[in-house]
Design a protein around this motif. Structure first.
Motif, PDB file in Angstrom:
ATOM      1  N   GLU A  85       0.872  -1.319   0.027  1.00 57.18           N
ATOM      2  CA  GLU A  85       0.080   0.030  -0.106  1.00 57.18           C
ATOM      3  C   GLU A  85       0.905   1.135  -0.009  1.00 57.18           C
ATOM      4  N   SER A  91      -3.979  -2.395  -2.248  1.00 53.83           N
ATOM      5  CA  SER A  91      -4.255  -3.255  -1.285  1.00 53.83           C
ATOM      6  C   SER A  91      -4.730  -4.589  -1.896  1.00 53.83           C
ATOM      7  N   SER A 121      -6.970  -3.699  -5.080  1.00 48.66           N
ATOM      8  CA  SER A 121      -8.059  -2.667  -4.972  1.00 48.66           C
ATOM      9  C   SER A 121      -7.046  -1.410  -4.830  1.00 48.66           C
ATOM     10  N   THR A 123      -6.313   1.954  -3.353  1.00 45.34           N
ATOM     11  CA  THR A 123      -6.795   2.671  -2.103  1.00 45.34           C
ATOM     12  C   THR A 123      -6.353   4.254  -1.848  1.00 45.34           C
ATOM     13  N   SER A 125      -3.851   5.727  -0.938  1.00 39.76           N
ATOM     14  CA  SER A 125      -3.057   5.839   0.373  1.00 39.76           C
ATOM     15  C   SER A 125      -1.574   5.699   0.322  1.00 39.76           C
TER      16      SER A 125
END
Length: 172
Positions: A85, A91, A121, A123, A125
């Motif tokens: 991540e 993720s 997916s 994210t 972040s």
């Protein structure tokens, strides 16, 4: 008993007396490393995430798969999830550990734990370390193999991890 010669982040350069299996006694200098994770992250389109990362030690860009050092006493799977991540912004729901590497056994005790991450997916972040400059690419396995043959990819952990995954049928 070992003597610490130098420490930096969570690495230490140590010197210690050892008796080798043949009975010879030596003073051995080595790097103590907490271990690392290396991640093959496969997208739903069967592509792998590849990083184009600036490596200050080389003063150049290096194509490599996501990886990172374990924090003290960190579980390797936890580290793999964190590193994926942080470095890619993705993720994964599915994780499979498929081996390990010992990349520098002549002078370092690092063990790299290998993971396949799937069902990705985004994210958003991304939280790369301040010393990380990274571009994330999606590359087909065939292109990755061609880039290894063409010397576009020279990173040992990437080459070894991909080889181990192919030999074990992980990427079929």
């Amino acid at each position: 008993m070992h003597k610490t010669l130098h420490s930096w982040k969570n690495l230490s350069l140590i010197e210690e007396p050892l008796t080798l299996p043949n009975g010879v006694e030596v003073e051995h200098t080595s790097i103590v490393h907490p271990g690392a994770v290396v991640i093959l992250a496969r997208t739903s389109q069967n592509k792998l995430l590849l990083l184009n990362q600036y490596r200050p030690s080389l003063k150049d860009w290096l194509l490599e798969i996501p990886a990172g050092t374990l924090d003290p006493n960190e579980d390797p799977l936890t580290a793999a999830k964190r590193e994926l991540e942080e470095e890619t912004g993705y993720s994964a729901k599915k994780w499979q550990r498929f081996g390990k590497l010992t990349p520098m056994a002549g002078f370092c005790n690092e063990v790299q734990y290998l993971y396949l991450a799937q069902d990705l997916s985004l994210t958003q972040s991304l939280s790369q370390d301040t010393d990380e400059v990274i571009e994330v690419l999606e590359v087909s396995i065939d292109d990755l193999l061609a880039w290894i043959q063409q010397d576009k990819i020279t990173d040992a952990k990437t080459i070894a991890t991909l080889s181990k995954a192919l030999l074990n049928g992980i990427l079929n």
